[in-house]
Design a protein around this motif. Sequence first.
Motif, short mmCIF file in Angstrom:
data_model
loop_
_atom_site.label_atom_id
_atom_site.label_comp_id
_atom_site.label_asym_id
_atom_site.label_seq_id
_atom_site.Cartn_x
_atom_site.Cartn_y
_atom_site.Cartn_z
N HIS A 9 -21.88 -23.22 41.37
CA HIS A 9 -21.98 -22.32 42.53
C HIS A 9 -22.44 -23.09 43.74
O HIS A 9 -23.32 -22.65 44.48
CB HIS A 9 -22.95 -21.19 42.22
N VAL A 11 -22.83 -24.63 47.43
CA VAL A 11 -22.63 -24.17 48.79
C VAL A 11 -22.59 -25.41 49.66
O VAL A 11 -23.46 -26.27 49.56
CB VAL A 11 -23.76 -23.22 49.24
N HIS A 37 -16.63 -18.34 49.12
CA HIS A 37 -17.24 -18.68 47.84
C HIS A 37 -16.35 -18.29 46.68
O HIS A 37 -16.16 -19.07 45.74
CB HIS A 37 -18.60 -17.98 47.69
N GLY A 41 -14.56 -20.80 44.23
CA GLY A 41 -15.41 -20.82 43.04
C GLY A 41 -14.59 -20.97 41.78
O GLY A 41 -14.11 -19.99 41.20
N HIS A 44 -15.41 -18.81 38.68
CA HIS A 44 -14.94 -17.43 38.76
C HIS A 44 -13.43 -17.37 38.49
O HIS A 44 -12.96 -16.49 37.75
CB HIS A 44 -15.18 -16.86 40.16
N HIS A 72 -20.96 -8.72 38.97
CA HIS A 72 -21.20 -9.80 39.91
C HIS A 72 -22.03 -9.33 41.10
O HIS A 72 -23.00 -9.97 41.50
CB HIS A 72 -19.86 -10.36 40.39
N LEU A 76 -26.14 -10.30 42.02
CA LEU A 76 -26.28 -11.07 43.25
C LEU A 76 -27.26 -10.37 44.19
O LEU A 76 -28.18 -10.99 44.72
CB LEU A 76 -24.93 -11.24 43.93
N ASP A 92 -25.50 -21.19 34.88
CA ASP A 92 -24.14 -21.70 35.06
C ASP A 92 -23.54 -22.19 33.75
O ASP A 92 -22.32 -22.19 33.57
CB ASP A 92 -24.12 -22.81 36.11
N HIS A 131 -22.28 -14.19 36.27
CA HIS A 131 -21.60 -14.86 37.39
C HIS A 131 -22.32 -14.56 38.70
O HIS A 131 -22.50 -15.44 39.54
CB HIS A 131 -20.14 -14.40 37.46
N LEU A 135 -24.89 -17.31 41.36
CA LEU A 135 -24.94 -17.54 42.80
C LEU A 135 -26.29 -17.13 43.36
O LEU A 135 -26.81 -17.78 44.29
CB LEU A 135 -23.83 -16.77 43.50
N LYS A 138 -28.77 -19.86 43.29
CA LYS A 138 -28.52 -20.89 44.30
C LYS A 138 -29.01 -20.43 45.67
O LYS A 138 -29.67 -21.18 46.41
CB LYS A 138 -27.02 -21.21 44.35
#
Length: 213
Positions: A9, A11, A37, A41, A44, A72, A76, A92, A131, A135, A138
């Motif tokens: 993930h 960035v 993303h 990704g 994903h 997801h 998040l 991950d 998933h 993110l 991160k």
Amino acid sequence: MSASMAFAHGVTIGDQGYIQEISGANIIPFIYLGAKHMVTGYDHLLFLVGVIFFLYRASDIGIYVSLFAIGHSTTLLVGVFFNIPANAYLIDAIIGLSVVYKALDNMGAYQRWLGFQPNTKAATLIFGLFHGFGLATKIQTFELSEDGLLTNLIAFNVGVEIGQLLALFGILILISIWRKHPSFLQHAYSANTLLMTAGFTLIGLQLTGFFVA
């Protein structure tokens, strides 16, 4: 390989700097970042390929993609807003496992090994949760402004769903073209073997990052 390279993930440095510098509600930029993303990704995308590989009806595709999106989006939002801690490498690695799981499912492994078919909808939702949490772990490392945080996270999620639809559209076009040829069923097993290999590779990278970090 540095530990930072093992993040699925990731960035970009430019996006990271932008996220850390801005404050207040920035809806359009965060929609763009969310879409970017998802489209880039690969973890994903690999999972989505596995999910829709043998889905032919639009209604079935909609159900599974929606379940993934719900999972997801939930983790998040919750993970970042409430700052729930977790080790990004291990999360991950589980995401890599989701790719392996779905590839084996497509290969009929569970029916042979277990004698029954596990609930594929439940698996899609559960892995969707991981998933999103991947993110979230991160983003938590960035110094995000509290001003407009919830609005920006919602905008990011909207972007993720837009990116998912764009990526899904492209994947469906390619798979639909392939399905018209006899080679689809002939090489479906091999294709999922490659998908499984990619999943194991992701797991290996993340566990390597975990142990060397």
